[in-house]
Write a protein that holds these residues in place. Structure first.
Motif, short mmCIF file in Angstrom:
data_model
loop_
_atom_site.label_atom_id
_atom_site.label_comp_id
_atom_site.label_asym_id
_atom_site.label_seq_id
_atom_site.Cartn_x
_atom_site.Cartn_y
_atom_site.Cartn_z
N LEU A 170 0.82 -1.21 0.00
CA LEU A 170 0.00 0.00 0.00
C LEU A 170 0.86 1.26 0.00
CD1 LEU A 170 -2.75 -0.98 2.61
CD2 LEU A 170 -2.85 -1.18 0.12
N LYS A 171 0.27 2.33 -0.52
CA LYS A 171 1.00 3.60 -0.57
C LYS A 171 1.05 4.26 0.80
CE LYS A 171 -0.16 4.62 -5.41
NZ LYS A 171 -0.83 5.57 -6.34
N GLU A 172 -0.05 4.17 1.53
CA GLU A 172 -0.14 4.78 2.85
C GLU A 172 -0.21 3.70 3.93
OE1 GLU A 172 0.01 7.98 3.57
OE2 GLU A 172 0.16 8.59 1.46
N PRO A 173 0.51 3.89 5.05
CA PRO A 173 0.43 2.91 6.14
C PRO A 173 -1.00 2.78 6.66
CG PRO A 173 2.24 4.44 6.49
CD PRO A 173 1.42 5.01 5.36
N PRO A 174 -1.53 1.60 6.75
CA PRO A 174 -2.90 1.42 7.23
C PRO A 174 -3.03 1.69 8.72
CG PRO A 174 -1.86 -0.69 6.94
CD PRO A 174 -0.89 0.32 6.41
N SER A 175 -4.22 2.11 9.12
CA SER A 175 -4.49 2.31 10.54
C SER A 175 -4.72 0.97 11.21
CB SER A 175 -5.74 3.18 10.72
OG SER A 175 -6.89 2.47 10.25
N VAL A 176 -4.81 0.98 12.52
CA VAL A 176 -5.08 -0.25 13.26
C VAL A 176 -6.41 -0.86 12.82
CG1 VAL A 176 -5.63 -1.20 15.54
CG2 VAL A 176 -3.70 0.36 15.27
N GLU A 177 -7.42 -0.01 12.69
CA GLU A 177 -8.74 -0.51 12.28
C GLU A 177 -8.69 -1.11 10.88
OE1 GLU A 177 -11.46 -0.91 14.00
OE2 GLU A 177 -10.41 -0.13 15.77
N GLU A 178 -7.94 -0.49 9.99
CA GLU A 178 -7.82 -1.01 8.63
C GLU A 178 -7.08 -2.34 8.62
OE1 GLU A 178 -7.78 3.15 6.03
OE2 GLU A 178 -5.92 2.41 6.94
N LEU A 179 -6.06 -2.47 9.44
CA LEU A 179 -5.32 -3.73 9.54
C LEU A 179 -6.24 -4.85 10.03
CD1 LEU A 179 -1.96 -2.53 11.13
CD2 LEU A 179 -2.21 -3.67 8.90
N ILE A 180 -7.03 -4.56 11.04
CA ILE A 180 -7.95 -5.55 11.59
C ILE A 180 -9.00 -5.95 10.55
CG2 ILE A 180 -9.78 -5.92 13.30
CD1 ILE A 180 -8.09 -4.20 15.24
N GLN A 181 -9.52 -4.97 9.85
CA GLN A 181 -10.55 -5.24 8.84
C GLN A 181 -9.98 -6.08 7.70
OE1 GLN A 181 -12.38 -1.74 7.22
NE2 GLN A 181 -13.99 -2.87 6.18
N MET A 182 -8.79 -5.70 7.22
CA MET A 182 -8.18 -6.45 6.12
C MET A 182 -7.85 -7.87 6.55
SD MET A 182 -5.74 -3.68 4.13
CE MET A 182 -4.95 -3.02 5.59
N ARG A 183 -7.34 -8.02 7.75
CA ARG A 183 -6.98 -9.36 8.24
C ARG A 183 -8.21 -10.22 8.40
NH1 ARG A 183 -5.83 -13.58 8.72
NH2 ARG A 183 -4.26 -14.64 9.98
N SER A 184 -9.31 -9.61 8.89
CA SER A 184 -10.56 -10.34 9.09
C SER A 184 -11.14 -10.80 7.76
CB SER A 184 -11.57 -9.47 9.83
OG SER A 184 -11.11 -9.13 11.12
N GLN A 185 -10.89 -10.01 6.72
CA GLN A 185 -11.44 -10.34 5.39
C GLN A 185 -10.49 -11.22 4.56
OE1 GLN A 185 -12.22 -6.46 3.76
NE2 GLN A 185 -14.11 -6.17 4.94
N GLY A 186 -9.34 -11.52 5.16
CA GLY A 186 -8.38 -12.38 4.46
C GLY A 186 -7.61 -11.70 3.36
N ALA A 187 -7.56 -10.36 3.40
CA ALA A 187 -6.83 -9.62 2.37
C ALA A 187 -5.32 -9.75 2.56
CB ALA A 187 -7.23 -8.15 2.42
N PHE A 188 -4.59 -9.82 1.46
CA PHE A 188 -3.13 -9.87 1.44
C PHE A 188 -2.56 -11.13 2.10
CE2 PHE A 188 -4.33 -5.34 1.56
CZ PHE A 188 -3.82 -4.95 0.33
N GLY A 189 -3.25 -12.23 2.01
CA GLY A 189 -2.71 -13.48 2.55
C GLY A 189 -3.16 -13.75 3.96
N SER A 190 -2.80 -14.90 4.46
CA SER A 190 -3.29 -15.35 5.75
C SER A 190 -2.27 -15.23 6.88
CB SER A 190 -3.73 -16.83 5.65
OG SER A 190 -2.63 -17.64 5.25
N ARG A 191 -1.06 -14.78 6.57
CA ARG A 191 -0.05 -14.72 7.64
C ARG A 191 0.31 -13.29 7.98
NH1 ARG A 191 4.98 -18.36 6.36
NH2 ARG A 191 5.43 -17.68 8.48
#
Length: 217
Positions: free
Chosen positions: A196-217
């Protein structure tokens, strides 16, 4: 280291048993006298114990205290540390949960002057002086309650350091817990930041991880 083995005989001091009877201790049999002898218990110390605890001690409870490692030395040390006039059950329970005088002293030295219940809870949940020091060294100044919660959710000092190195230096305990609960690892954050161009916020990280974005690890 020299070792020796063999049998020994124990000759109970009936005079000591008589002195204890005068203090109100009934049924002081040979086994109890052996326990008292191994504890190096004297009449003077028994009197002091009676004054240090809030309840009335009997022979059975006195033996139980010693068997649980909460004899005269432990209760005297805890009294000196400010835990005065507790019940014998409180002292025994604290000892059973691993609340030693050194644990109390170290926690107090870290500015954590806790109640006996909070000390027991800290010990039960693995919030040791080492954990407190490590978390502070990694940048987290938290209350005892926050540290218990962080420890329960697997928030380690290493995780704090990794997140700090990735630019997340002001995370709250709640944010750290939520990140851990949602499986957001330093490896995952590094991958996301690289894509990503901009560092994600904590909420964005949690949302992306919950949705399985960018891999599972």
């Amino acid at each position: 280291l020299d070792r020796a083995s063999g049998w020994y005989g124990f000759a109970p001091n009936q005079g000591f048993a008589g002195d204890l009877a005068k203090l109100g201790f009934r049924g002081v049999e040979t086994r109890a006298l052996l326990v008292f002898a191994l504890e190096d218990l004297t009449v003077t110390r028994v009197r002091q114990l009676q004054q240090m605890v809030s309840n009335t001690l009997d022979t059975e409870e006195l033996v139980r205290l010693i068997d649980h490692g909460a004899g005269f030395g432990y209760i005297q040390a805890m009294t000196d540390l400010g835990f005065k006039k507790l019940s014998s059950e409180d002292y025994r329970r604290a000892r059973d949960h691993g609340v030693s005088e050194s644990f109390v002293r170290e926690m107090a030295g870290l500015g954590m002057k806790l109640s006996l219940e909070d000390l027991i809870r800290s010990r039960d949940h693995g919030v040791t002086p080492e954990y407190v020091r490590a978390m502070r060294s990694a940048g987290l100044q938290a209350t005892q309650e926050d540290l218990v919660r962080a420890r329960d959710h697997g928030v380690s000092a290493e995780f704090l350091r990794q997140m700090r190195d990735l630019g997340y230096s002001k995370l709250t305990t709640n944010e750290l817990v939520r990140l851990r609960d949602h499986g957001v690892t330093a490896t995952y954050v590094r991958r996301v930041k690289d894509l990503l161009k901009e560092p994600p916020s904590v909420e964005e990280l949690i949302q992306m991880r919950s949705q399985g974005a960018f891999g599972s690890r």
